[in-house]
Design a protein around this motif. Sequence first.
Motif, PDB file in Angstrom:
ATOM      1  N   ASP A 164      -5.116   7.629   1.837  1.00 24.10           N
ATOM      2  CA  ASP A 164      -5.400   6.449   2.654  1.00 24.10           C
ATOM      3  C   ASP A 164      -4.100   5.706   2.927  1.00 24.10           C
ATOM      4  N   TYR A 165      -3.665   5.726   4.178  1.00 26.47           N
ATOM      5  CA  TYR A 165      -2.375   5.153   4.553  1.00 26.47           C
ATOM      6  C   TYR A 165      -2.310   3.641   4.349  1.00 26.47           C
ATOM      7  N   ALA A 166      -3.455   2.993   4.282  1.00 27.68           N
ATOM      8  CA  ALA A 166      -3.483   1.539   4.111  1.00 27.68           C
ATOM      9  C   ALA A 166      -3.283   1.123   2.658  1.00 27.68           C
ATOM     10  N   GLU A 167      -3.388   2.073   1.731  1.00 28.40           N
ATOM     11  CA  GLU A 167      -3.310   1.737   0.318  1.00 28.40           C
ATOM     12  C   GLU A 167      -1.860   1.525  -0.128  1.00 28.40           C
ATOM     13  N   PRO A 168      -1.613   0.511  -0.967  1.00 30.84           N
ATOM     14  CA  PRO A 168      -0.267   0.305  -1.514  1.00 30.84           C
ATOM     15  C   PRO A 168       0.245   1.521  -2.285  1.00 30.84           C
ATOM     16  N   ASP A 169      -0.664   2.259  -2.902  1.00 29.51           N
ATOM     17  CA  ASP A 169      -0.290   3.459  -3.652  1.00 29.51           C
ATOM     18  C   ASP A 169       0.421   4.457  -2.736  1.00 29.51           C
ATOM     19  N   PHE A 170      -0.149   4.699  -1.570  1.00 31.04           N
ATOM     20  CA  PHE A 170       0.445   5.598  -0.585  1.00 31.04           C
ATOM     21  C   PHE A 170       1.787   5.050  -0.096  1.00 31.04           C
ATOM     22  N   GLN A 171       1.826   3.779   0.207  1.00 30.17           N
ATOM     23  CA  GLN A 171       3.035   3.185   0.774  1.00 30.17           C
ATOM     24  C   GLN A 171       4.179   3.155  -0.244  1.00 30.17           C
ATOM     25  N   PHE A 172       3.855   2.913  -1.524  1.00 32.38           N
ATOM     26  CA  PHE A 172       4.947   2.936  -2.504  1.00 32.38           C
ATOM     27  C   PHE A 172       5.429   4.361  -2.733  1.00 32.38           C
ATOM     28  N   ALA A 173       4.519   5.323  -2.693  1.00 29.88           N
ATOM     29  CA  ALA A 173       4.938   6.718  -2.867  1.00 29.88           C
ATOM     30  C   ALA A 173       5.977   7.095  -1.809  1.00 29.88           C
ATOM     31  N   LEU A 174       5.753   6.689  -0.572  1.00 32.07           N
ATOM     32  CA  LEU A 174       6.727   6.973   0.479  1.00 32.07           C
ATOM     33  C   LEU A 174       8.002   6.166   0.299  1.00 32.07           C
ATOM     34  N   THR A 175       7.862   4.952  -0.222  1.00 26.63           N
ATOM     35  CA  THR A 175       9.055   4.152  -0.542  1.00 26.63           C
ATOM     36  C   THR A 175       9.901   4.873  -1.595  1.00 26.63           C
ATOM     37  N   GLU A 176       9.228   5.452  -2.581  1.00 24.15           N
ATOM     38  CA  GLU A 176       9.946   6.198  -3.611  1.00 24.15           C
ATOM     39  C   GLU A 176      10.685   7.392  -3.013  1.00 24.15           C
ATOM     40  N   ILE A 177      10.039   8.107  -2.117  1.00 29.74           N
ATOM     41  CA  ILE A 177      10.687   9.248  -1.471  1.00 29.74           C
ATOM     42  C   ILE A 177      11.934   8.790  -0.714  1.00 29.74           C
ATOM     43  N   ALA A 178      11.826   7.671  -0.007  1.00 29.88           N
ATOM     44  CA  ALA A 178      12.983   7.137   0.726  1.00 29.88           C
ATOM     45  C   ALA A 178      14.111   6.774  -0.241  1.00 29.88           C
ATOM     46  N   ASP A 179      13.760   6.161  -1.383  1.00 24.16           N
ATOM     47  CA  ASP A 179      14.759   5.837  -2.406  1.00 24.16           C
ATOM     48  C   ASP A 179      15.468   7.102  -2.886  1.00 24.16           C
ATOM     49  N   GLU A 180      14.670   8.136  -3.163  1.00 21.94           N
ATOM     50  CA  GLU A 180      15.251   9.367  -3.706  1.00 21.94           C
ATOM     51  C   GLU A 180      16.182  10.041  -2.699  1.00 21.94           C
ATOM     52  N   CYS A 181      15.849   9.963  -1.428  1.00 22.77           N
ATOM     53  CA  CYS A 181      16.742  10.508  -0.397  1.00 22.77           C
ATOM     54  C   CYS A 181      18.097   9.805  -0.459  1.00 22.77           C
ATOM     55  N   ARG A 182      18.069   8.482  -0.547  1.00 21.55           N
ATOM     56  CA  ARG A 182      19.316   7.721  -0.631  1.00 21.55           C
ATOM     57  C   ARG A 182      20.072   8.038  -1.913  1.00 21.55           C
ATOM     58  N   HIS A 183      19.350   8.183  -3.008  1.00 20.12           N
ATOM     59  CA  HIS A 183      20.008   8.487  -4.279  1.00 20.12           C
ATOM     60  C   HIS A 183      20.711   9.844  -4.226  1.00 20.12           C
ATOM     61  N   SER A 184      20.060  10.829  -3.643  1.00 19.55           N
ATOM     62  CA  SER A 184      20.663  12.162  -3.560  1.00 19.55           C
ATOM     63  C   SER A 184      21.940  12.135  -2.739  1.00 19.55           C
ATOM     64  N   ILE A 185      21.890  11.437  -1.615  1.00 22.34           N
ATOM     65  CA  ILE A 185      23.095  11.305  -0.777  1.00 22.34           C
ATOM     66  C   ILE A 185      24.176  10.547  -1.544  1.00 22.34           C
ATOM     67  N   MET A 186      23.779   9.501  -2.257  1.00 19.76           N
ATOM     68  CA  MET A 186      24.723   8.703  -3.045  1.00 19.76           C
ATOM     69  C   MET A 186      25.412   9.556  -4.100  1.00 19.76           C
ATOM     70  N   PHE A 187      24.654  10.358  -4.841  1.00 18.99           N
ATOM     71  CA  PHE A 187      25.237  11.211  -5.870  1.00 18.99           C
ATOM     72  C   PHE A 187      26.154  12.266  -5.254  1.00 18.99           C
ATOM     73  N   ARG A 235      -3.991  -0.319  -7.692  1.00 19.47           N
ATOM     74  CA  ARG A 235      -3.684  -0.860  -6.360  1.00 19.47           C
ATOM     75  C   ARG A 235      -2.801  -2.105  -6.487  1.00 19.47           C
ATOM     76  N   ASP A 236      -3.157  -3.002  -7.427  1.00 20.83           N
ATOM     77  CA  ASP A 236      -2.375  -4.221  -7.642  1.00 20.83           C
ATOM     78  C   ASP A 236      -0.975  -3.894  -8.139  1.00 20.83           C
ATOM     79  N   SER A 237      -0.888  -2.928  -9.047  1.00 23.47           N
ATOM     80  CA  SER A 237       0.411  -2.546  -9.589  1.00 23.47           C
ATOM     81  C   SER A 237       1.304  -1.961  -8.504  1.00 23.47           C
ATOM     82  N   SER A 238       0.741  -1.125  -7.649  1.00 23.34           N
ATOM     83  CA  SER A 238       1.511  -0.532  -6.562  1.00 23.34           C
ATOM     84  C   SER A 238       1.992  -1.597  -5.581  1.00 23.34           C
ATOM     85  N   GLN A 239       1.161  -2.617  -5.344  1.00 23.44           N
ATOM     86  CA  GLN A 239       1.580  -3.690  -4.448  1.00 23.44           C
ATOM     87  C   GLN A 239       2.741  -4.470  -5.052  1.00 23.44           C
ATOM     88  N   ARG A 240       2.710  -4.679  -6.371  1.00 24.40           N
ATOM     89  CA  ARG A 240       3.827  -5.369  -7.022  1.00 24.40           C
ATOM     90  C   ARG A 240       5.110  -4.541  -6.917  1.00 24.40           C
TER      91      ARG A 240
END
Length: 298
Positions: free
Chosen positions: A100-123, A11-16
Amino acid sequence: MTTTAPQPGTRDSSQRLLDSAAALSYDPTTEVDWDTPLDPDHFGLNPEWSTLYGTDLWEEMTHAQRVTLTRHEVASIMSTGIWFEMILQQMVLRDQYCSDYAEPDFQFALTEIADECRHSIMFARACSTMGIGAYFPRRASIALGRGFKSLAAAEVAYGGILVAEEVLDVMQRDWMRGEQVLPIVRTTSRIHVVEESRHMKFARQEMRERIEGASPRRRRLSALVIAIAAQQIVSNMVNEGVYAAAGLDPQRAVAAARANEHHHTLMRSSCAHLMEFLDELGLLTRPALRIYQRVSMV
């Protein structure tokens, strides 16, 4: 995938990682100079990373052919990246379904998905800017990818993600510093390296958590599936069509690339940290090693 409640350390690592994403993320639409004409002398990647560099055929090629080849090679690698990023996004989204939507783990996972969407468009935009169409994996690999994105779970899913990200990371760290490399490739590589470093940390922490307490049988099976996924990713990175695009005899070029020990050595060095990590988790078994050896990952 079966999800588990994140441990306090996770949880702490995901928040970082979330904090890092908030502080250091890029918008490729504004960060990349898409409008400046491409210098005809600039390569698509550092020549040393070309699959033909160091071969007799490379010595015979003109400068223009080398430039064209490296641009098509980087476009093929980007296309393979898009293919696997689409697989990655589906696996992560499936993994986090009803977490659990309140967990940093969940929120970073969605952040990663958003990053990957941008990366695919960028490539995709980088390839279009170079005037190069999409390169696709082999038909059998596309079919295997459909199965992998639908069925891969736990350490297998995150292991496949880590393999794709680690291999590309080492290459791009070199390209982003290459003075002979196209600026759009240097900038897109820098963006990808910075943001993927968070994704790799996330994949590693997820793998450690999911494999903990796993039986020897499960570790052996997971090791084999991850190795097969790695083989499909690496073997599809450079499409054989790149050689014809550079005006080369495809049959001779493919044979030269397969026998190119210089490129094999680069690939092995780029995978060294990945192999150490897999070994640490008990995921570097003899059958898996044989598969990695076939694509010069070890």
